[in-house]
Design a protein around this motif. Structure first.
Motif, PDB file in Angstrom:
ATOM      1  N   LYS A 229       0.814  -1.218   0.000  1.00  0.00           N
ATOM      2  CA  LYS A 229       0.000   0.000   0.000  1.00  0.00           C
ATOM      3  C   LYS A 229       0.846   1.265   0.000  1.00  0.00           C
ATOM      4  O   LYS A 229       0.482   2.266  -0.633  1.00  0.00           O
ATOM      5  CB  LYS A 229      -0.936   0.002   1.212  1.00  0.00           C
ATOM      6  CG  LYS A 229      -1.946   1.154   1.191  1.00  0.00           C
ATOM      7  CD  LYS A 229      -2.946   1.029   2.315  1.00  0.00           C
ATOM      8  CE  LYS A 229      -3.987   2.146   2.243  1.00  0.00           C
ATOM      9  NZ  LYS A 229      -5.002   2.018   3.326  1.00  0.00           N
ATOM     10  N   ASP A 230       1.991   1.246   0.685  1.00  0.00           N
ATOM     11  CA  ASP A 230       2.830   2.445   0.762  1.00  0.00           C
ATOM     12  C   ASP A 230       3.396   2.830  -0.600  1.00  0.00           C
ATOM     13  O   ASP A 230       3.312   3.991  -1.015  1.00  0.00           O
ATOM     14  CB  ASP A 230       3.972   2.230   1.758  1.00  0.00           C
ATOM     15  CG  ASP A 230       3.490   2.227   3.205  1.00  0.00           C
ATOM     16  OD1 ASP A 230       2.400   2.780   3.458  1.00  0.00           O
ATOM     17  OD2 ASP A 230       4.197   1.670   4.062  1.00  0.00           O
TER      18      ASP A 230
ATOM     19  N   THR B 164       2.314   1.881  -3.509  1.00  0.00           N
ATOM     20  CA  THR B 164       1.200   2.170  -4.406  1.00  0.00           C
ATOM     21  C   THR B 164       0.630   3.562  -4.149  1.00  0.00           C
ATOM     22  O   THR B 164       0.388   4.332  -5.082  1.00  0.00           O
ATOM     23  CB  THR B 164       0.086   1.123  -4.241  1.00  0.00           C
ATOM     24  OG1 THR B 164       0.636  -0.174  -4.502  1.00  0.00           O
ATOM     25  CG2 THR B 164      -1.065   1.390  -5.199  1.00  0.00           C
ATOM     26  N   SER B 165       0.435   3.904  -2.887  1.00  0.00           N
ATOM     27  CA  SER B 165      -0.114   5.214  -2.536  1.00  0.00           C
ATOM     28  C   SER B 165       0.817   6.337  -2.987  1.00  0.00           C
ATOM     29  O   SER B 165       0.359   7.375  -3.476  1.00  0.00           O
ATOM     30  CB  SER B 165      -0.338   5.304  -1.021  1.00  0.00           C
ATOM     31  OG  SER B 165      -1.304   4.380  -0.598  1.00  0.00           O
TER      32      SER B 165
ATOM     33  N   LYS C 274      -4.169   7.328   0.849  1.00  0.00           N
ATOM     34  CA  LYS C 274      -4.110   6.188   1.757  1.00  0.00           C
ATOM     35  C   LYS C 274      -5.437   5.893   2.444  1.00  0.00           C
ATOM     36  O   LYS C 274      -5.659   4.787   2.950  1.00  0.00           O
ATOM     37  CB  LYS C 274      -3.035   6.425   2.824  1.00  0.00           C
ATOM     38  CG  LYS C 274      -1.615   6.214   2.333  1.00  0.00           C
ATOM     39  CD  LYS C 274      -0.613   6.305   3.486  1.00  0.00           C
ATOM     40  CE  LYS C 274       0.784   5.932   3.032  1.00  0.00           C
ATOM     41  NZ  LYS C 274       1.758   5.965   4.144  1.00  0.00           N
TER      42      LYS C 274
ATOM     43  N   PRO D 162      -8.369   2.196  -0.152  1.00  0.00           N
ATOM     44  CA  PRO D 162      -7.503   1.206  -0.798  1.00  0.00           C
ATOM     45  C   PRO D 162      -7.663   1.255  -2.311  1.00  0.00           C
ATOM     46  O   PRO D 162      -8.760   1.526  -2.821  1.00  0.00           O
ATOM     47  CB  PRO D 162      -8.015  -0.133  -0.236  1.00  0.00           C
ATOM     48  CG  PRO D 162      -9.437   0.143   0.149  1.00  0.00           C
ATOM     49  CD  PRO D 162      -9.454   1.560   0.624  1.00  0.00           C
TER      50      PRO D 162
END
Length: 308
Positions: free
Chosen positions: A248-249, A251-252, A267, A270
């Protein structure tokens, strides 16, 4: 150094230079998380690893992507399923080259019909006579909502649909310009935070579909003339998709950079599920739905829509 040694050295340098040459590629997408696999592939140097000098080009409205592809201003774009199929139905010779995102329980839960204060929606038929804003008539969210209404026994012709862009939704809901808007995160959270209304229906969740939202497309002529570039693009997108679905990090950070949104806002929601492999049967449901809504005039050949 003899002239033969010099010649050999020059030949070696020429071959090395060719091997390290990067093929330029421009990829057009709207400011959405649905092209996250390409954003990550740029941000993490994955395209470069595969020999592609890729650049993400922002496109304001998704329906403009087919024209941008055919004009040559971009080589690959990320149209929604509905935009792509309408373009193909209209005679534009486009072909899908890789998958981007698909509907899932997570992404479906982020899609809502948001209702302004003073309007009560308890069941689907309550939308009859209401003024409902959609981010494009015939666009992804609109087509899904019409499908939901039909499944619930409601005639969509009795609903007054108007076009409302995502950025203007909070203001138009607050002012009472429309009774409801078809929207998704993070717009939903923004409107809930201001107390301007409530969620009237999570219609995408009720449909429970898993078909493609957005996929990557190119002109058939370009794709057939550049098979090696397409192969490298697909490989890079597959690597980018794996990161989107697991980190996620990273990607964000990639999404925030391309969409110009704060990392905190990105963030908060999703990203949609990335699925790099696109199969003809995944478009069959969209074709059936759009045909039932009189959005398609021709019988599209599923096997010709995706580059093999």
């Amino acid at each position: 150094m003899t002239k033969w040694t010099v010649a050999a050295l020059l030949a070696t340098l020429a071959v090395t230079g060719t091997a390290h040459a990067q093929t330029k590629l421009q990829i057009g997408c709207t400011a959405t998380t649905d092209c996250a696999s390409a954003m990550v592939a740029v941000d993490e140097g994955i395209f470069k690893k595969h020999g592609l000098d890729a650049e993400m080009i922002p496109i304001g409205i998704n329906s403009n992507i087919p024209a941008a592809i055919l004009s040559g201003s971009i080589q690959i774009g990320g149209p929604t399923s509905t935009v792509f199929l309408q373009a193909a139905d209209g005679g534009l010779d486009l072909v899908a080259v890789a998958g981007a995102t698909v509907m899932s329980p997570t992404s479906n839960a982020n899609i809502t019909a948001f209702v302004r204060n003073g309007i009560t929606i308890k069941e689907p038929k309550d939308f009859i006579g209401k003024k409902v804003g959609a981010p494009g008539l015939g666009a992804f969210l609109h087509v899904l909502f019409v499908k939901w209404l039909v499944d619930k026994g409601v005639d969509p012709r009795k609903v007054n649909f108007v076009e409302v862009t995502f950025p203007t939704m909070p203001d138009i809901i607050k002012s009472g310009g429309v009774d409801a808007v078809l929207t998704a995160e993070p717009t939903v959270s923004r409107m809930l935070a201001t107390g301007s209304g409530s969620i009237g229906a999570r219609y995408a969740s009720e449909l429970e579909r898993t078909e493609p939202i957005i996929f990557y497309a190119a002109s058939r002529e370009w794709a057939e003339k550049n098979p090696d570039t397409v192969r490298k693009f697909r490989a890079a997108i597959a690597e980018g998709a794996a990161i989107v679905n697991s980190d996620k990090d990273k990607t964000s950070a990639a999404i925030a950079k391309f969409t110009k949104q704060t990392i905190e806002l990105v963030k908060a929601s999703p990203p949609n599920k990335s699925e790099p492999v696109l199969k003809p049967e995944q478009l069959a449901w969209w074709i059936d739905v759009m045909s039932s809504q009189k959005m398609l005039e021709t019988r599209l050949d599923l096997n010709k829509l995706i580059l093999k």
